[in-house]
Motif scaffolding. Structure first.
Motif, mmCIF file in Angstrom:
data_model
loop_
_atom_site.group_PDB
_atom_site.id
_atom_site.type_symbol
_atom_site.label_atom_id
_atom_site.label_comp_id
_atom_site.label_asym_id
_atom_site.label_seq_id
_atom_site.Cartn_x
_atom_site.Cartn_y
_atom_site.Cartn_z
ATOM 1 N N GLY A 125 0.778 -1.232 0.000
ATOM 2 C CA GLY A 125 0.000 0.000 0.000
ATOM 3 C C GLY A 125 0.810 1.282 0.000
ATOM 4 O O GLY A 125 0.299 2.336 0.389
ATOM 5 N N ARG A 126 2.060 1.210 -0.485
ATOM 6 C CA ARG A 126 2.897 2.415 -0.455
ATOM 7 C C ARG A 126 4.056 2.280 -1.428
ATOM 8 O O ARG A 126 4.373 1.175 -1.884
ATOM 9 C CB ARG A 126 3.447 2.664 0.956
ATOM 10 N N TRP A 127 4.687 3.418 -1.727
ATOM 11 C CA TRP A 127 5.956 3.437 -2.458
ATOM 12 C C TRP A 127 7.051 2.960 -1.510
ATOM 13 O O TRP A 127 6.914 3.078 -0.282
ATOM 14 C CB TRP A 127 6.296 4.855 -2.900
ATOM 15 N N ALA A 128 8.158 2.455 -2.078
ATOM 16 C CA ALA A 128 9.316 2.086 -1.250
ATOM 17 C C ALA A 128 10.212 3.306 -1.056
ATOM 18 O O ALA A 128 10.245 4.207 -1.898
ATOM 19 C CB ALA A 128 10.105 0.986 -1.939
ATOM 20 N N GLN A 129 10.939 3.323 0.036
ATOM 21 C CA GLN A 129 11.966 4.336 0.270
ATOM 22 C C GLN A 129 13.318 3.787 -0.210
ATOM 23 O O GLN A 129 13.564 2.577 -0.088
ATOM 24 C CB GLN A 129 12.034 4.702 1.760
ATOM 25 N N PRO A 130 14.212 4.631 -0.740
ATOM 26 C CA PRO A 130 15.477 4.157 -1.311
ATOM 27 C C PRO A 130 16.266 3.230 -0.368
ATOM 28 O O PRO A 130 16.823 2.225 -0.812
ATOM 29 C CB PRO A 130 16.248 5.449 -1.586
ATOM 30 N N GLU A 131 16.282 3.541 0.929
ATOM 31 C CA GLU A 131 17.089 2.730 1.843
ATOM 32 C C GLU A 131 16.574 1.288 1.930
ATOM 33 O O GLU A 131 17.296 0.400 2.394
ATOM 34 C CB GLU A 131 17.191 3.373 3.234
ATOM 35 N N GLU A 132 15.363 1.037 1.461
ATOM 36 C CA GLU A 132 14.834 -0.328 1.507
ATOM 37 C C GLU A 132 15.451 -1.239 0.450
ATOM 38 O O GLU A 132 15.146 -2.430 0.387
ATOM 39 C CB GLU A 132 13.300 -0.299 1.371
ATOM 40 N N LEU A 133 16.340 -0.666 -0.393
ATOM 41 C CA LEU A 133 17.053 -1.488 -1.381
ATOM 42 C C LEU A 133 18.451 -1.883 -0.890
ATOM 43 O O LEU A 133 19.094 -2.750 -1.472
ATOM 44 C CB LEU A 133 17.168 -0.733 -2.717
ATOM 45 N N GLY A 134 18.916 -1.236 0.173
ATOM 46 C CA GLY A 134 20.296 -1.443 0.629
ATOM 47 C C GLY A 134 20.609 -2.887 0.986
ATOM 48 O O GLY A 134 21.667 -3.410 0.635
ATOM 49 N N GLY A 135 19.686 -3.548 1.658
ATOM 50 C CA GLY A 135 19.923 -4.920 2.107
ATOM 51 C C GLY A 135 20.171 -5.871 0.955
ATOM 52 O O GLY A 135 21.005 -6.783 1.052
ATOM 53 N N ALA A 136 19.457 -5.668 -0.155
ATOM 54 C CA ALA A 136 19.620 -6.559 -1.314
ATOM 55 C C ALA A 136 21.039 -6.452 -1.875
ATOM 56 O O ALA A 136 21.660 -7.459 -2.238
ATOM 57 C CB ALA A 136 18.593 -6.209 -2.383
ATOM 58 N N ALA A 137 21.572 -5.219 -1.928
ATOM 59 C CA ALA A 137 22.930 -5.028 -2.468
ATOM 60 C C ALA A 137 23.964 -5.645 -1.531
ATOM 61 O O ALA A 137 24.902 -6.322 -1.985
ATOM 62 C CB ALA A 137 23.202 -3.531 -2.665
ATOM 63 N N VAL A 138 23.807 -5.439 -0.223
ATOM 64 C CA VAL A 138 24.755 -6.012 0.747
ATOM 65 C C VAL A 138 24.710 -7.535 0.655
ATOM 66 O O VAL A 138 25.749 -8.206 0.630
ATOM 67 C CB VAL A 138 24.423 -5.534 2.181
ATOM 68 N N PHE A 139 23.514 -8.085 0.574
ATOM 69 C CA PHE A 139 23.343 -9.546 0.463
ATOM 70 C C PHE A 139 24.099 -10.099 -0.745
ATOM 71 O O PHE A 139 24.914 -11.023 -0.632
ATOM 72 C CB PHE A 139 21.842 -9.853 0.381
ATOM 73 N N LEU A 140 23.861 -9.496 -1.916
ATOM 74 C CA LEU A 140 24.465 -10.045 -3.138
ATOM 75 C C LEU A 140 25.972 -9.808 -3.200
ATOM 76 O O LEU A 140 26.692 -10.535 -3.877
ATOM 77 C CB LEU A 140 23.781 -9.454 -4.379
ATOM 78 N N ALA A 141 26.468 -8.786 -2.497
ATOM 79 C CA ALA A 141 27.899 -8.483 -2.528
ATOM 80 C C ALA A 141 28.677 -9.243 -1.455
ATOM 81 O O ALA A 141 29.898 -9.338 -1.537
ATOM 82 C CB ALA A 141 28.114 -6.977 -2.345
ATOM 83 N N SER A 142 27.980 -9.784 -0.463
ATOM 84 C CA SER A 142 28.668 -10.366 0.705
ATOM 85 C C SER A 142 28.713 -11.888 0.631
ATOM 86 O O SER A 142 28.117 -12.504 -0.264
ATOM 87 C CB SER A 142 27.958 -9.930 1.987
ATOM 88 N N ARG A 143 29.365 -12.488 1.610
ATOM 89 C CA ARG A 143 29.438 -13.954 1.702
ATOM 90 C C ARG A 143 28.042 -14.569 1.800
ATOM 91 O O ARG A 143 27.810 -15.694 1.363
ATOM 92 C CB ARG A 143 30.298 -14.324 2.935
ATOM 93 N N ALA A 144 27.094 -13.802 2.340
ATOM 94 C CA ALA A 144 25.709 -14.303 2.461
ATOM 95 C C ALA A 144 25.130 -14.673 1.097
ATOM 96 O O ALA A 144 24.292 -15.567 0.992
ATOM 97 C CB ALA A 144 24.834 -13.253 3.133
ATOM 98 N N GLY A 145 25.604 -14.013 0.046
ATOM 99 C CA GLY A 145 25.060 -14.271 -1.294
ATOM 100 C C GLY A 145 25.978 -15.114 -2.156
ATOM 101 O O GLY A 145 25.858 -15.091 -3.390
#
Ligand SMILES: NC(=O)c1ccc[n+]([C@@H]2O[C@H](COP(=O)([O-])OP(=O)(O)OC[C@H]3O[C@@H](n4cnc5c(N)ncnc54)[C@H](OP(=O)(O)O)[C@@H]3O)[C@@H](O)[C@H]2O)c1
Length: 254
Positions: free
Chosen positions: A216-236
Motif C-alpha cells: 500500500g505504499r511506495w518504497a523508500q530508497p534505503e529499503e534497497l540497501g539490504g539486497a545489495a549487501v546480500f548479493l555483494a557479501s558472503r551471504a550471497g
C-alpha cells in the motif's frame, strides 16, 4: 559489521550513486564495511555525497564519469582497481527513463536510453570482470527493474534495456562463475526517487501504485540497501544469475 553480511576491506564501485537508489545501496554497503566509490556525472554532487558518508566514519571515494562514455568506463574501472589494489563488487545502477507514447519517440532517445541503461552496463561489467578474474572473485550486480518483467505503456527503451540486463546477466553468470565471479540483477519496484518525481506527484499514478502494491505504499530508497549487501557479501555466495525482485509484492499481486 562482521560475519555473513560483512563487506569489511571490500572495494565497490556503485554507478549512479550521487542520489536515489545508488546512494542508498552505497550507504548500506559502506555501513557493512566496504570502501565505496560513488559514480555519477557531476563531481560536485558526488563529492558532497562522499563527504556525507565520510562524516559518519564510512569509507567513500568518487569517480565522476558518464557511463555512456565507454572509453571513460574502461579507464575509470582500471584506475579504481589499480588505486585500491582490488575491486570486489560493482553495482551497475546508473539509469535514466524516457516516457512518451510510441509515435512520439525519436530513435535517438531510444539509443540514448539503451547506451546508458544497457550498453554502459555491458562495458562496465566487462571491465570489472577484467579486474576481478585475476583475483578469482568478484560480484557484478545490475539494477534492473520490474519493468523488465511486466509492462506499462510509454517506457519502451527503458523496458528493453532492463529486460536486456536480465538476459545479459544470465550469459555473464554462466561464463564467469567458473572464474569465481557471480552476476545478479536487483529488480526494484516503485521507489520514491527523483526519477519518479513526475509519478509520485501525479495523484492518479500515486493511487494506482498504492492500490496495486499489497504493502500500500511506495518504497523508500534505503529499503534497497539490504539486497545489495546480500548479493555483494558472503551471504550471497551461491546466488548467481538471479533476478531479485524488491517490489513489496507488487508483481505477484493479481
Ligand atoms: N526509482 C525506482 O522506482 C526504480 C525502479 C526500478 C529500477 N530503478 C533503477 O534504479 C536505478 C537508479 O534509479 P533512481 O530512481 O535512483 O534514479 P535517480 O534518482 O534519477 O538517480 C539516477 C542516478 O544515475 C546517475 N546517472 C544518470 N545518468 C548517468 C550517466 N549517463 N552516467 C553516470 N551516471 C548517471 C545520476 O547522477 P547524475 O545525474 O549526477 O549523473 C544519479 O546518481 C536506475 O537504473 C533505475 O532505472 C529505479
Amino acid at each position: 559489521m562482521s560475519g555473513l553480511f560483512s563487506l569489511q576491506d571490500h572495494v565497490a564501485l556503485i554507478t549512479g550513486a550521487s542520489r536515489g537508489l545508488g546512494l542508498a545501496m552505497a550507504t548500506a554497503m559502506a555501513e557493512a564495511g566496504a570502501l565505496v566509490v560513488l559514480n555519477g556525472r557531476d563531481a560536485a554532487t558526488l563529492t558532497a555525497a562522499a563527504e556525507g558518508l565520510r562524516a559518519r566514519g564510512l569509507k567513500a571515494g568518487i569517480a565522476a564519469f558518464d557511463v555512456s562514455d565507454f572509453d571513460a568506463c574502461a579507464r575509470e574501472v582500471a584506475a579504481i582497481a589499480a588505486r585500491h589494489g582490488r575491486l570486489d563488487a560493482v553495482v551497475l545502477n546508473a539509469g535514466i527513463n524516457h516516457r512518451k507514447p510510441l509515435l512520439e519517440w525519436e530513435t535517438e532517445d531510444f539509443l540514448r536510453v539503451l547506451n546508458i541503461n544497457l550498453t554502459g552496463c555491458f562495458v562496465l561489467a566487462r571491465e570489472a570482470a577484467r579486474a576481478m578474474i585475476p583475483r578469482g572473485s568478484g560480484r557484478i550486480i545490475f539494477t534492473g527493474s520490474i519493468m523488465g518483467i511486466v509492462a506499462r505503456p510509454t517506457v519502451h527503451a527503458y523496458a528493453a534495456a532492463k529486460a536486456g540486463l536480465g538476459g545479459m546477466a544470465k550469459t555473464l553468470a554462466v561464463e564467469l562463475a567458473p572464474k569465481g565471479l557471480t552476476v545478479n540483477v536487483i529488480c526494484p519496484g516503485f521507489f520514491d526517487t527523483e526519477m519518479n518525481t513526475a509519478l509520485t506527484q501525479n495523484p492518479e499514478f500515486d493511487a494506482w501504485v498504492k492500490q496495486r502494491c499489497p504493502m500500500g505504499r511506495w518504497a523508500q530508497p534505503e529499503e534497497l540497501g539490504g539486497a545489495a549487501v546480500f548479493l555483494a557479501s558472503r551471504a550471497g555466495s551461491y546466488m548467481n544469475g538471479h533476478m531479485l525482485v524488491v517490489d513489496g509484492g507488487l508483481t505477484i499481486n493479481m
